[in-house]
Scaffold this active site. Structure first.
Site, PDB file in Angstrom:
ATOM      1  N   LYS A 269     -76.645 -15.985  -8.658  1.00  0.00           N
ATOM      2  CA  LYS A 269     -77.278 -16.994  -9.520  1.00  0.00           C
ATOM      3  C   LYS A 269     -78.785 -16.855  -9.551  1.00  0.00           C
ATOM      4  CE  LYS A 269     -74.026 -20.744  -9.963  1.00  0.00           C
ATOM      5  NZ  LYS A 269     -73.823 -22.182  -9.860  1.00  0.00           N
TER       6      LYS A 269
ATOM      7  N   LYS B  86     -68.822 -20.427 -17.283  1.00  0.00           N
ATOM      8  CA  LYS B  86     -69.518 -21.278 -18.259  1.00  0.00           C
ATOM      9  C   LYS B  86     -70.827 -20.635 -18.683  1.00  0.00           C
ATOM     10  CE  LYS B  86     -68.126 -25.448 -15.854  1.00  0.00           C
ATOM     11  NZ  LYS B  86     -68.608 -26.393 -14.838  1.00  0.00           N
TER      12      LYS B  86
ATOM     13  N   LYS C 156     -65.899 -12.430 -13.976  1.00  0.00           N
ATOM     14  CA  LYS C 156     -65.244 -13.743 -13.910  1.00  0.00           C
ATOM     15  C   LYS C 156     -65.467 -14.538 -15.205  1.00  0.00           C
ATOM     16  CE  LYS C 156     -67.127 -16.835 -11.379  1.00  0.00           C
ATOM     17  NZ  LYS C 156     -67.765 -17.668 -10.385  1.00  0.00           N
TER      18      LYS C 156
HETATM   19  P1  TYM Z   1     -67.452 -24.980 -10.459  1.00  0.00           P
HETATM   20  O1  TYM Z   1     -67.898 -26.221 -11.139  1.00  0.00           O
HETATM   21  O2  TYM Z   1     -68.146 -23.715 -10.736  1.00  0.00           O
HETATM   22  O3  TYM Z   1     -65.921 -24.738 -10.739  1.00  0.00           O
HETATM   23  C1  TYM Z   1     -64.958 -25.754 -10.542  1.00  0.00           C
HETATM   24  C2  TYM Z   1     -63.680 -25.148  -9.994  1.00  0.00           C
HETATM   25  O4  TYM Z   1     -63.195 -24.140 -10.894  1.00  0.00           O
HETATM   26  C3  TYM Z   1     -62.970 -22.930 -10.207  1.00  0.00           C
HETATM   27  N1  TYM Z   1     -63.265 -21.790 -11.107  1.00  0.00           N
HETATM   28  C4  TYM Z   1     -62.400 -20.820 -11.378  1.00  0.00           C
HETATM   29  N2  TYM Z   1     -61.136 -20.598 -10.980  1.00  0.00           N
HETATM   30  C5  TYM Z   1     -60.518 -19.485 -11.456  1.00  0.00           C
HETATM   31  N3  TYM Z   1     -61.107 -18.607 -12.317  1.00  0.00           N
HETATM   32  C6  TYM Z   1     -62.368 -18.806 -12.750  1.00  0.00           C
HETATM   33  N4  TYM Z   1     -62.924 -17.944 -13.608  1.00  0.00           N
HETATM   34  C7  TYM Z   1     -63.080 -19.945 -12.277  1.00  0.00           C
HETATM   35  N5  TYM Z   1     -64.324 -20.436 -12.507  1.00  0.00           N
HETATM   36  C8  TYM Z   1     -64.414 -21.568 -11.769  1.00  0.00           C
HETATM   37  C9  TYM Z   1     -63.932 -22.960  -9.031  1.00  0.00           C
HETATM   38  O5  TYM Z   1     -63.499 -22.111  -7.996  1.00  0.00           O
HETATM   39  C10 TYM Z   1     -63.899 -24.424  -8.650  1.00  0.00           C
HETATM   40  O6  TYM Z   1     -62.798 -24.689  -7.783  1.00  0.00           O
HETATM   41  N6  TYM Z   1     -69.245 -25.140  -5.792  1.00  0.00           N
HETATM   42  C11 TYM Z   1     -68.235 -25.689  -6.664  1.00  0.00           C
HETATM   43  C12 TYM Z   1     -68.315 -27.184  -6.821  1.00  0.00           C
HETATM   44  C13 TYM Z   1     -68.260 -27.964  -5.546  1.00  0.00           C
HETATM   45  C14 TYM Z   1     -67.150 -28.120  -4.703  1.00  0.00           C
HETATM   46  C15 TYM Z   1     -67.581 -28.985  -3.663  1.00  0.00           C
HETATM   47  C16 TYM Z   1     -65.859 -27.619  -4.722  1.00  0.00           C
HETATM   48  C17 TYM Z   1     -69.294 -28.680  -5.023  1.00  0.00           C
HETATM   49  N7  TYM Z   1     -68.868 -29.303  -3.890  1.00  0.00           N
HETATM   50  C18 TYM Z   1     -66.726 -29.341  -2.630  1.00  0.00           C
HETATM   51  C19 TYM Z   1     -65.010 -27.990  -3.695  1.00  0.00           C
HETATM   52  C20 TYM Z   1     -65.444 -28.833  -2.662  1.00  0.00           C
HETATM   53  C21 TYM Z   1     -68.434 -25.062  -8.043  1.00  0.00           C
HETATM   54  O7  TYM Z   1     -69.460 -24.574  -8.371  1.00  0.00           O
HETATM   55  O8  TYM Z   1     -67.394 -25.236  -8.867  1.00  0.00           O
END
Ligand code: TYM
Length: 338
Positions: A116, A205, A202
């Protein structure tokens, strides 16, 4: 079983734009599937979102949109706890304590920060650097036992466990394990949905190409167009899992198909071996439309009912606060704060 006796799951999604098929198959659909088996706590992680600049007006809307998407996908705010991270100040408070527990060396190994921040690391926010500590705080504040996430969050779960262990070692009296070590729940299929334009990247967004992802708000025509234009290779579909592993675009489309139809990749290979991509893509588009169209319609309906969403988030915030307060209190006490 009363919610208080069930093991707890915690997970979160960032309100940084419309959610896509990866978020759904890798995470949110699983949140829905397991909400009765656990005391389920699902957060909209707005404090994580601002580690990268967000337009304040859009951020406010994006927070409500994630709430609407959660509910449209089937999370029931009565059975699960749905809330906004910044409304529970314990996340930031515990994160500060954990900033003092985590080691710089651990953060320096985080691949997501490197990706990032890119080349201009000096210019990344400090928040982006300590992002994993805030994520550990989210999970540990609820004493969560399990964390349903996509494959890309594995390393963040590892550091969360390291932080919990270090805290337990440094501050917890012999015999008391204050923070349980949380386990990731990562699905065997579609835990890493790839870009439709490049099977090695991957689905994300932040990809500048809209055609690289299926958004949950895509209407059937657009969805069909995106699947139709998805990158493939010139061969017919493979007839073995081994061959599939060598063909990233085929692997991605067949994994998506398997994820949506809740079957193994082997089963999908057996059903479609030797077929042409065009035929398979049309079946995949039909399948995706039947899965996502009801969600899209419900999302649009919920978006017009802001009063209802606000009320859900308020009630969810109250439930979250109840769970978080005793943990934060005890953590402060263990550290020696008043
Ligand atoms: P975020 O907002 O990027 O994504 C949310 C969830 O979607 C999953 N994900 C995917 N799964 C499969 N294929 C993909 N291409 C893909 N893109 C995203 C992510 O793995 C996630 O589960 N750091 C986390 C947010 C967070 C969090 C937490 C998660 C903050 N605190 C505590 C769990 C527990 C994130 O950026 O998710």
């Amino acid at each position: 079983m009363a919610a208080s006796e069930q093991p707890r799951v915690f997970s979160g999604v960032q309100p940084t734009g419309s959610l896509h098929l990866g978020n759904y198959l890798g995470a949110i659909r699983n949140f829905v599937d397991i909400q009765d088996d656990y005391d389920a706590v699902y957060c909209i992680v707005d404090l994580h979102a601002i580690t990268v600049w967000q337009d304040p007006v859009e951020l406010k809307q994006n927070i409500l949109d994630v709430a609407a998407a959660y509910l449209a996908c089937g999370i029931d705010p009565k059975r699960s706890t749905v809330f906004v991270q910044s409304e529970i100040s314990g996340h930031a408070e515990l994160a500060w304590i954990l900033n003092c527990v985590a080691r710089i060396g651990w953060l320096n190994r985080m691949t997501q920060f490197k990706e990032k921040a890119g080349k201009n690391r000096e210019n990344a926010s400090v928040g982006l650097y300590v992002y994993p500590n805030l994520m550990a705080s989210d999970i540990l504040l609820y004493h969560a036992n399990f964390v349903p996430v996509g494959d890309d969050q594995k390393q963040h779960l590892e550091i969360t466990r390291d932080i919990a262990q270090r805290f337990n070692n440094d501050f917890t009296p012999e015999g008391e394990e204050f923070f349980p070590l949380p386990e990731p729940l990562i699905l065997p299929v579609a835990s890493r949905v790839m870009s439709l334009r490049d099977g090695q990247k991957k689905m994300s967004k932040s990809d500048p190409s809209d055609m690289s992802r299926i958004d949950l708000i895509d209407d059937p025509d657009l969805l069909r167009k995106k699947i139709g234009k998805a990158k493939t290779d010139p061969l017919p579909l493979p007839d073995s899992r081994e061959e599939l592993e060598t063909r990233p675009e085929a692997l991605n489309l067949m994994s998506i198909y398997s994820g949506v139809s809740r079957q193994s990749v082997e089963q999908t290979v057996a059903e479609h071996a030797g077929r042409q991509f065009s035929d398979f893509k049309s079946k995949l588009a039909d399948l995706l439309i039947s899965e996502l169209e009801p969600i899209r319609k419900e999302f649009i309906r919920l978006k017009t009912d802001q009063a209802f969403l606000d009320q859900c988030l308020r009630e969810g915030g109250d439930k979250a606060a109840e769970r978080a307060a005793p943990v934060l209190g005890r953590a402060k006490e263990l550290v020696g704060l008043r």
